[in-house]
Write a protein that holds these residues in place. Sequence first.
Motif, mmCIF file in Angstrom:
data_model
loop_
_atom_site.group_PDB
_atom_site.id
_atom_site.type_symbol
_atom_site.label_atom_id
_atom_site.label_comp_id
_atom_site.label_asym_id
_atom_site.label_seq_id
_atom_site.Cartn_x
_atom_site.Cartn_y
_atom_site.Cartn_z
ATOM 1 N N MET A 57 0.830 -1.207 0.000
ATOM 2 C CA MET A 57 0.000 0.000 0.000
ATOM 3 C C MET A 57 0.861 1.252 0.000
ATOM 4 S SD MET A 57 -3.060 1.012 2.648
ATOM 5 C CE MET A 57 -1.905 1.309 3.976
ATOM 6 N N ASP A 58 1.959 1.203 0.772
ATOM 7 C CA ASP A 58 2.857 2.365 0.786
ATOM 8 C C ASP A 58 3.488 2.577 -0.593
ATOM 9 O OD1 ASP A 58 2.272 2.819 3.423
ATOM 10 O OD2 ASP A 58 3.999 1.676 4.184
ATOM 11 N N ASN A 59 3.904 1.461 -1.212
ATOM 12 C CA ASN A 59 4.503 1.590 -2.545
ATOM 13 C C ASN A 59 3.482 2.115 -3.534
ATOM 14 O OD1 ASN A 59 6.951 0.609 -1.596
ATOM 15 N ND2 ASN A 59 6.392 -1.542 -2.033
ATOM 16 N N THR A 60 2.266 1.600 -3.480
ATOM 17 C CA THR A 60 1.212 2.043 -4.400
ATOM 18 C C THR A 60 0.879 3.501 -4.165
ATOM 19 O OG1 THR A 60 0.304 -0.212 -4.403
ATOM 20 C CG2 THR A 60 -1.122 1.534 -5.207
ATOM 21 N N ARG A 61 0.881 3.910 -2.892
ATOM 22 C CA ARG A 61 0.580 5.314 -2.601
ATOM 23 C C ARG A 61 1.663 6.218 -3.175
ATOM 24 N NH1 ARG A 61 2.334 8.406 1.253
ATOM 25 N NH2 ARG A 61 3.182 6.616 2.403
ATOM 26 N N GLN B 100 -3.438 6.405 -16.192
ATOM 27 C CA GLN B 100 -2.473 5.737 -15.285
ATOM 28 C C GLN B 100 -2.692 6.163 -13.824
ATOM 29 O OE1 GLN B 100 1.494 6.501 -16.695
ATOM 30 N NE2 GLN B 100 1.183 5.398 -18.657
ATOM 31 N N PHE B 101 -2.997 7.463 -13.637
ATOM 32 C CA PHE B 101 -3.251 7.921 -12.256
ATOM 33 C C PHE B 101 -4.458 7.218 -11.657
ATOM 34 C CE2 PHE B 101 -5.771 10.861 -9.640
ATOM 35 C CZ PHE B 101 -4.940 10.935 -8.525
ATOM 36 N N TYR B 102 -5.557 7.149 -12.438
ATOM 37 C CA TYR B 102 -6.759 6.482 -11.922
ATOM 38 C C TYR B 102 -6.514 4.995 -11.659
ATOM 39 C CZ TYR B 102 -9.370 10.719 -13.037
ATOM 40 O OH TYR B 102 -9.835 12.004 -13.085
ATOM 41 N N GLN B 103 -5.664 4.414 -12.472
ATOM 42 C CA GLN B 103 -5.350 2.990 -12.262
ATOM 43 C C GLN B 103 -4.569 2.801 -10.952
ATOM 44 O OE1 GLN B 103 -3.110 1.297 -15.466
ATOM 45 N NE2 GLN B 103 -3.209 -0.796 -14.612
ATOM 46 N N GLN B 104 -3.584 3.695 -10.707
ATOM 47 C CA GLN B 104 -2.820 3.625 -9.453
ATOM 48 C C GLN B 104 -3.716 3.918 -8.242
ATOM 49 O OE1 GLN B 104 0.254 2.686 -8.914
ATOM 50 N NE2 GLN B 104 0.703 2.320 -11.096
ATOM 51 N N GLN B 105 -4.654 4.835 -8.409
ATOM 52 C CA GLN B 105 -5.572 5.165 -7.334
ATOM 53 C C GLN B 105 -6.472 3.971 -6.999
ATOM 54 O OE1 GLN B 105 -8.299 8.372 -8.176
ATOM 55 N NE2 GLN B 105 -8.467 8.949 -6.001
ATOM 56 N N SER B 106 -6.953 3.294 -8.051
ATOM 57 C CA SER B 106 -7.795 2.110 -7.838
ATOM 58 C C SER B 106 -7.001 0.993 -7.145
ATOM 59 C CB SER B 106 -8.347 1.618 -9.170
ATOM 60 O OG SER B 106 -9.097 0.449 -8.991
ATOM 61 N N SER B 107 -5.753 0.811 -7.527
ATOM 62 C CA SER B 107 -4.923 -0.209 -6.880
ATOM 63 C C SER B 107 -4.694 0.132 -5.408
ATOM 64 C CB SER B 107 -3.581 -0.334 -7.605
ATOM 65 O OG SER B 107 -3.778 -0.738 -8.942
ATOM 66 N N TYR B 108 -4.466 1.436 -5.146
ATOM 67 C CA TYR B 108 -4.256 1.853 -3.767
ATOM 68 C C TYR B 108 -5.491 1.598 -2.916
ATOM 69 C CZ TYR B 108 -3.582 4.901 0.240
ATOM 70 O OH TYR B 108 -3.489 5.385 1.517
ATOM 71 N N ASP C 100 1.126 8.993 -6.003
ATOM 72 C CA ASP C 100 1.512 10.402 -5.858
ATOM 73 C C ASP C 100 2.392 10.841 -7.037
ATOM 74 O OD1 ASP C 100 0.104 10.521 -3.508
ATOM 75 O OD2 ASP C 100 1.856 10.101 -2.224
ATOM 76 N N THR C 101 3.288 9.930 -7.443
ATOM 77 C CA THR C 101 4.157 10.265 -8.592
ATOM 78 C C THR C 101 3.330 10.431 -9.860
ATOM 79 O OG1 THR C 101 5.959 9.016 -7.577
ATOM 80 C CG2 THR C 101 6.117 9.488 -9.946
#
Length: 423
Positions: free
Chosen positions: A163-167, A200-208, A171-172
């Motif tokens: 979760m920390d890595n995904t966050r 890509q941002f929405y995908q990272q947000q969904s993973s988080y 953020d990046t």
Amino acid sequence: MPDNQIFRKEAIDHQKAKWSGKAILTSGFPASIIAVVCCLTIMALVAFMKYGSYTQRINVPSEVITQPHTIQIFSRQQGIIFKQFIEAPHIIKKGDRIYQIDVSRITRSGNVSDSAVDAIEQQIAQIDNMMIKLEDDKQSTLINLNKQLNQYIATQKESEKQMDNTRRAMDTTRRTMENYEEYLRQGLVTKEQVSNQRAQFYQQQSSYQSISTQVSQQGMEITKLRSDITTRGINFENQLSQYKNQRSELQKQLTEADATGVLFVDSPVDGRLAAASVTTGQMVNAGDLLAQIVPTIDYAYQLVLWLPNSAVPYVAVKDNIKIRYDAFPFEQFGQFSGKIISLANVPSTAQEMSNYTNAPRDGQPYYKAIAQLDKDKFTYKQKSLLLSSGMKAQVTLFLEERPLYQWMLSPFYDLGKGLAGDK
């Protein structure tokens, strides 16, 4: 004169009446001398009655005791003396066994006490096995639950790292997306590139969010497991407590059942076994005296007296007494001396007097007194004679002292005192 007599009747009578010796007649004492002797005798008698005195005496029952007082052990149940462990006199310690009493009952099915003891012991053994199995189940269950808890905790830590890595990645990606939007306004990139960055941002947000939900679920599972561990542990402890209570109750029943079969009589204190009142094979009832124990090795003999009401006003502490022991006849050993050291102010109760063997049992009120003995050892024909607790004796008390004439005129004297009152 008859023919068959030689002498005349007058001669024979004269011979019988004739004196063999001389008769001397004396004159009586003068009346003055007789009067003087009588007066002197009367005066001596009056002086003796006036100046002479007499002390009233009374004999009261008494009993030899020890100080400290002897402890008496009584039988609690009816039974037969099966074994005697210690003979009297003997130095004993607290807890030493004195007697073993058989109080069991025999029926057609056998010894009731032994059967009850065997049944209770089997129940106790079953409960012990159940407690052992329950303890094993408790240990295995708690070990498994703790393993699951440790696994969930380890998984949660890994999920938290992800979760920390995904966050950080999210953020990046967000900063990159914001830069591309700025580049779009400047005309450096196309809208398609900005849309890719936004996707890509929405995908990272969904993973988080997915990983965060997973971490929350794992935390809930960990909390639930910890609660289960506590609850299961409490349940196991409650079951063990129930088994322990059942075992304690069975142990109590076992003690009672064992007491109905064999009863041991132990010494309650350290001291000296003064007397063993029963022997092996003797039948005893509840309340029978079994033994007497002096609670110390160094003890002194004393005398307990029972004073009637008529003697109490004239007896005080430090008064001297005379003692006659039944075991040592006074015709041969004489009387012994003693001194009163304690005197009760109220009559003794029937319960108190029942603790003494030689106490009066006529129902009259008696006052208890304690006397100190001048001697507790006697020598007779080079043999040492000792007193023993419970030895019966008679004590002579010296009560009221009056002149002789008061004793002779006691009815009139007491009547005068009663009418005149105390002055």
